[in-house]
Write a protein that holds these residues in place. Structure first.
Motif, mmCIF file in Angstrom:
data_model
loop_
_atom_site.group_PDB
_atom_site.id
_atom_site.type_symbol
_atom_site.label_atom_id
_atom_site.label_comp_id
_atom_site.label_asym_id
_atom_site.label_seq_id
_atom_site.Cartn_x
_atom_site.Cartn_y
_atom_site.Cartn_z
ATOM 1 N N TYR B 100 33.477 47.610 51.017
ATOM 2 C CA TYR B 100 34.214 47.614 49.745
ATOM 3 C C TYR B 100 33.326 47.329 48.536
ATOM 4 O O TYR B 100 33.683 47.648 47.416
ATOM 5 N N MET B 101 32.186 46.700 48.772
ATOM 6 C CA MET B 101 31.252 46.466 47.669
ATOM 7 C C MET B 101 30.618 47.805 47.256
ATOM 8 O O MET B 101 30.382 48.053 46.086
ATOM 9 N N LEU B 104 33.154 49.732 45.283
ATOM 10 C CA LEU B 104 33.161 49.308 43.883
ATOM 11 C C LEU B 104 32.057 50.011 43.099
ATOM 12 O O LEU B 104 32.281 50.502 41.991
ATOM 13 N N GLY B 105 30.877 50.068 43.698
ATOM 14 C CA GLY B 105 29.761 50.735 43.036
ATOM 15 C C GLY B 105 30.088 52.189 42.723
ATOM 16 O O GLY B 105 29.848 52.668 41.607
ATOM 17 N N LEU B 108 32.639 52.411 39.876
ATOM 18 C CA LEU B 108 32.035 52.163 38.570
ATOM 19 C C LEU B 108 31.228 53.379 38.097
ATOM 20 O O LEU B 108 31.237 53.730 36.922
ATOM 21 N N LEU B 132 41.400 43.949 48.982
ATOM 22 C CA LEU B 132 40.033 44.107 48.480
ATOM 23 C C LEU B 132 39.940 45.290 47.519
ATOM 24 O O LEU B 132 39.240 45.230 46.516
ATOM 25 N N ILE B 135 41.182 44.227 44.147
ATOM 26 C CA ILE B 135 40.183 43.449 43.402
ATOM 27 C C ILE B 135 39.185 44.402 42.756
ATOM 28 O O ILE B 135 38.838 44.259 41.580
ATOM 29 N N ASN B 136 38.763 45.412 43.502
ATOM 30 C CA ASN B 136 37.844 46.408 42.942
ATOM 31 C C ASN B 136 38.450 47.129 41.745
ATOM 32 O O ASN B 136 37.803 47.274 40.707
ATOM 33 N N ALA B 139 38.609 44.740 38.870
ATOM 34 C CA ALA B 139 37.270 44.418 38.367
ATOM 35 C C ALA B 139 36.720 45.569 37.534
ATOM 36 O O ALA B 139 35.994 45.348 36.568
ATOM 37 N N ALA B 140 37.079 46.808 37.890
ATOM 38 C CA ALA B 140 36.532 47.980 37.197
ATOM 39 C C ALA B 140 37.313 48.332 35.928
ATOM 40 O O ALA B 140 36.903 49.205 35.183
#
Ligand code: ADP
Ligand code: MG
Lengths: 145, 239
Positions: B100-101, B104-105, B108, B132, B135-136, B139-140
């Motif tokens: 999931y990290m 996110l990348g 973005l 999760l 959250i992404n 966050a974006a």
């Protein structure tokens, strides 16, 4: 020899005595000077100690921040990490997540902060186990763990 | 470019309905708008809009496909859908947490690409709750529209979510009260959650009848449409 007359020896004695007093005075003055200098030095040392102490305090604060249990037991890097990071590190981590790998220079171009500060933050992320770095020649590349 | 996440604590509050109609109204007001469906658990845009796609937001965020390839045109805005097939829903459900990290990348980067294309607004239709992926999405985003049903409000759950996610990520948040019948709860909610209710959208039994069409375009003078148009204007005036 009459009392009114000073003999050669008396003159020499008197001369020596005066010399002695003069010498004594010079020594006293020197000692006063030395005392003053020692006081100045001790003031300076004390001031140095104060700044040193302050620096130690900041270092300890930072250490504490990054030795929190959650940070130490952090094994996986998932988005919940975003919720436990201070703002300034989250910004760096989110920018890093956009790249396979990136230099502090690249990250700083997109966050609008200086290269030096991003380098500091990226290294903090590495110490926290959230990022890793490798050196290729002169350059250091960072990536997510 | 502004990215708006349409989110709620519970499902069925009207996120998808609002996301579609907000996108349509922003376009009507002259804003280039893209709608992204990032609800991988329960995709519904494909059937709600009655359109087909070859590539999906799943492909963009999990497989690194270019966002352009997933965009489909409808009513002069573009939309990228989540894949509603069971295999894909299971695929996303079995993603490793660490993946999931990377998601996110990619999100973005996709947003950055849309910004370079000259898009003014990106609307993200999210999945409810605190997954999760949510959250992404948050966050974006720049702004969160928290959609709450007036007739079914879970204040304490919502409050936890606000404090645990929106506040921590430092997001600008507004509440949209949807399916409003009595207009009695606005002050109470504002007081308890300490967030401005930016819009109250009427409850209307006409709404579910327009599947496959964009309600606020087909029924311009309907109070629900007027409410959403005013919300769009407010959002634009916020800058
Ligand atoms: N203002 C409204 N009045 C009446 N029904 C509504 C309204 N807004 C949404 N709905 C209906 O509520 C249901 C759930 O809406 P949906 O947008 O799918 O919610 P979510 O995406 O939050 O799960 C849909 O059938 C939709 O047509
Ligand atoms: Mg939905």
């Amino acid at each position: 020899m009459g009392e009114d007359h000073l003999g050669v020896n008396d003159v020499r004695d008197e001369y020596n005595l005066r010399k002695l007093i003069e010498l004594n005075n010079r020594i006293v003055n020197l000692l006063v000077d030395i005392h003053k200098k020692v006081e100045e030095i001790s003031e300076l040392v004390e001031a140095e100690f104060k700044t040193l102490n302050m620096q130690m305090e900041t270092i300890n604060e930072i250490k504490e921040l990054f030795s929190k249990d959650e940070m130490n037991t952090l094994k996986e890097l998932d988005p919940t990490v975003l919720l436990s990071l201070p703002d300034y590190l989250r910004k760096t981590l989110m920018e890093l997540s956009k790249h396979e790998e990136a230099t502090a220079e690249t990250v700083s171009r997109n966050t609008g902060r200086s290269r030096a500060i991003e380098s500091l933050y990226l290294n903090q992320l590495c110490r926290m186990g959230l990022a890793r770095k490798k050196r290729v020649g002169k350059r250091v590349y960072f990536s997510l763990r | 470019m502004k990215t708006l996440a349409i989110h709620s604590y519970k499902g069925g509050t009207g996120k998808t309905f609002l996301a579609i109609n907000l996108a349509a109204q922003l376009v009507e007001l002259g804003k280039e708008t893209v709608l992204l469906e990032l609800d991988f658990d329960a995709p519904s845009l494909k059937t709600t809009l009655g359109i087909e796609a070859e590539k999906w937001t799943n492909d963009v965020l999990i497989r690194g496909v270019n966002i352009e390839e997933a965009l489909v045109s409808i009513n002069n805005f573009k939309v990228a859908l989540s894949n509603p097939s069971i295999e894909e829903i299971n695929k996303v459900a079995s993603l490793r947490k660490t993946e999931y990290m990377r998601v996110l990348g990619r999100l973005l980067r996709a947003l950055k690409k849309l910004e370079r294309e000259g898009i003014d607004y990106v609307i993200i239709d999210t999945s409810p709750g605190v997954s999760l992926m949510t959250i992404n999405s948050i966050a974006a985003s720049d702004v969160v529209l928290l959609v709450m049903r007036e007739d079914d409000i879970d204040i304490s759950g919502t409050k936890n979510m606000i404090e645990g996610i929106y506040d921590v990520l430092g997001k600008e948040v507004y509440i949209v009260l949807n399916r409003v019948l009595r207009k009695e709860n606005k002050e109470k909610i504002e007081r308890e959650l300490n967030i401005e209710v930016i819009s109250e959208i009427r409850c209307s039994c006409d709404v579910p009848l327009w599947k496959g069409k964009i309600f606020s375009i087909e029924n311009r003078d309907h109070p629900v449409s007027v409410g959403i148009r005013e919300l769009s204007e407010k959002l634009i005036s916020l800058g």
